[in-house]
Design a protein around this motif. Structure first.
Motif, mmCIF file in Angstrom:
data_model
loop_
_atom_site.group_PDB
_atom_site.id
_atom_site.type_symbol
_atom_site.label_atom_id
_atom_site.label_comp_id
_atom_site.label_asym_id
_atom_site.label_seq_id
_atom_site.Cartn_x
_atom_site.Cartn_y
_atom_site.Cartn_z
ATOM 1 N N LYS A 162 0.973 -1.403 0.283
ATOM 2 C CA LYS A 162 -0.144 -0.365 -0.020
ATOM 3 C C LYS A 162 0.928 1.133 0.289
ATOM 4 O O LYS A 162 2.320 1.718 0.654
ATOM 5 N N PRO A 166 -2.800 7.823 -1.015
ATOM 6 C CA PRO A 166 -4.604 7.693 -1.320
ATOM 7 C C PRO A 166 -5.126 7.839 -0.805
ATOM 8 O O PRO A 166 -6.252 8.110 -0.060
ATOM 9 N N VAL A 167 -4.546 6.824 0.441
ATOM 10 C CA VAL A 167 -5.481 6.642 1.795
ATOM 11 C C VAL A 167 -6.053 8.052 2.388
ATOM 12 O O VAL A 167 -7.282 8.144 3.169
ATOM 13 N N TRP A 170 -8.538 9.620 0.423
ATOM 14 C CA TRP A 170 -9.649 8.729 0.535
ATOM 15 C C TRP A 170 -10.425 9.211 2.227
ATOM 16 O O TRP A 170 -11.772 10.461 1.408
ATOM 17 N N HIS A 174 -13.970 12.042 1.824
ATOM 18 C CA HIS A 174 -15.381 10.828 2.775
ATOM 19 C C HIS A 174 -15.959 11.811 3.987
ATOM 20 O O HIS A 174 -16.527 10.768 5.385
ATOM 21 N N ASP A 268 -4.539 -0.465 -8.650
ATOM 22 C CA ASP A 268 -5.413 -0.585 -7.343
ATOM 23 C C ASP A 268 -5.254 -1.773 -5.789
ATOM 24 O O ASP A 268 -4.717 -2.415 -6.562
ATOM 25 N N TRP A 271 -8.242 -2.384 0.921
ATOM 26 C CA TRP A 271 -8.124 -2.147 2.220
ATOM 27 C C TRP A 271 -8.588 -2.711 2.451
ATOM 28 O O TRP A 271 -10.164 -2.614 2.181
ATOM 29 N N ILE A 274 -11.856 -0.391 4.339
ATOM 30 C CA ILE A 274 -12.494 0.463 3.231
ATOM 31 C C ILE A 274 -12.569 0.027 1.108
ATOM 32 O O ILE A 274 -13.552 0.565 1.643
ATOM 33 N N ILE A 277 -9.768 1.447 -3.136
ATOM 34 C CA ILE A 277 -8.917 2.979 -3.252
ATOM 35 C C ILE A 277 -8.117 2.592 -4.670
ATOM 36 O O ILE A 277 -6.750 2.532 -4.371
ATOM 37 N N GLU A 278 -8.343 3.233 -5.517
ATOM 38 C CA GLU A 278 -7.472 3.293 -6.816
ATOM 39 C C GLU A 278 -5.955 4.555 -6.601
ATOM 40 O O GLU A 278 -5.914 5.152 -5.362
ATOM 41 N N SER A 280 -4.006 3.517 -4.449
ATOM 42 C CA SER A 280 -2.912 2.921 -3.597
ATOM 43 C C SER A 280 -2.245 2.008 -3.280
ATOM 44 O O SER A 280 -1.991 1.548 -2.070
#
Length: 357
Positions: A162, A166-167, A170, A174, A268, A271, A274, A277-278, A280
């Protein structure tokens, strides 16, 4: 820091009485250190530290564990892993449970161990469970470099790598309600502190790159909380501050980054708790596909226990103690979710901290 400076910081943190502020540490080692040093106990009830999805074991999906178990049952195949991953529950069981039932699973402490095993048993296949963030990706790249150089052909990786930006993006998009972030010092040592600059600029939240000692972590916690106040009260534009200069620089470790780029490319990633996630994750480049053990087959995740709140704990939406399974059904000896398995997991640390308190 001097004793006087430490006292001033502690006084500010304890006396703060403004609007609530929540900052998230996105590093499992920070979660463990915050508990160890009792930093949460120094804070005003208006200041909140939230553990995020930065424990690599905790965000590894069940499908990955299930795939490792399936591989460990194949003829002449041994799954090799580091540490806590062996106890993470898949959909039905963990690697440790599978090993107890006869599966071929070995735990190692360094990548060189798997090279030694492969050379000692050339007729067997060894599959390395390659999980982690930017910190461990260079370790796997160095292993691949050695495998290529020494023409070792009976080692493969099952990757669940990972990447941190990106996370974090995210979370910001969100509605996480996070006002600032403690950036992981180990990740920044590889990538450089500048990795987090675009995030700070885009989402208007401060980042503090933090070390792991009591004083340097306390300074970073204070620095991020104070930066949020400065932004709210005076409009000071949030930025990235490096509170770990002895290890982290702006640009990071160029050699490590180049080695990772040589063997891995963005993808991608799924997770645990979750979803996908693109961009990530990291996967092996096509020219090194012979070292891949089927990592592209891992897009599924299941809860071992439907009542487990690990997904919401990872996102900072509930505290571990608010999960109905916490400490009654879910314990370190009987984990129902990944957050209780690892010593760096939010639930594990929350349990240990509150026992001590």
């Amino acid at each position: 820091m001097t004793d006087h400076q430490i006292t001033k910081i502690k006084t500010w943190l304890a006396a703060y009485d403004g609007p609530d502020i929540s900052i998230m540490e996105v590093c499992g080692s920070h979660t463990a250190a915050i508990s160890k040093y009792g930093i949460s106990g120094l804070l005003s009830d208006k200041l909140h530290l939230i553990s995020g999805p930065g424990c690599p074991v905790c965000v590894t999906p069940t499908g990955y564990i299930d795939r490792l178990i399936a591989l460990s049952l194949e003829k002449d195949t041994t799954v090799v892993t580091f540490g806590d991953l062996i106890r993470v529950p898949g959909q039905r069981k963990s690697l440790a449970e599978a090993k107890g039932e006869g599966a071929s699973v070995e735990m190692v402490y360094a990548p060189t161990d798997i090279v030694r095993l492969a050379k000692e048993h050339p007729q067997s296949r060894f599959v390395f469970a390659a999980v982690g963030f930017e910190t461990t990706a260079p370790v796997y790249a160095m292993l691949l470099e050695q495998l290529v150089a020494e023409q070792v052909s009976n080692v493969q990786l099952l990757t669940a790598l990972k990447t941190m930006p990106p996370v974090i993006s995210w979370l910001c998009e969100h509605g996480s309600g996070i006002d600032g972030f403690l950036a992981p010092g180990h990740v920044a040592a590889v990538t450089g502190a500048d990795l987090f600059v675009p995030l700070a600029e885009k989402y208007r939240v401060p980042f503090g790159v933090a070390g792991f000692g009591a004083e340097e972590l306390l300074l970073a916690v204070y620095g991020v909380f104070y930066a949020v106040v400065q932004y709210r009260d005076r409009g000071v534009v949030p930025s990235v501050k490096n509170y770990y200069p002895s290890v982290v620089c702006a640009q990071g470790n160029q050699r490590a980054k180049e080695l990772v780029e040589k063997y891995f490319e963005p993808c991608d990633a799924l997770w645990r708790g979750i979803g996908v996630i693109e961009g990530s994750g990291r996967r092996l480049r096509a020219e090194y596909a012979c070292f891949d053990a089927g990592s592209d087959q891992l897009m599924e995740d299941h809860k071992k226990n439907p009542a487990c709140c690990c997904d919401r704990v990872l996102l900072g939406r509930v505290l571990p103690g608010e999960c109905p399974l916490f400490e009654s059904v879910c314990t370190p000896m009987n984990p129902q979710g990944a957050c209780m398995v690892s010593e760096e997991g939010s639930c594990h640390q929350y349990l240990m901290y509150h026992r001590e308190r």
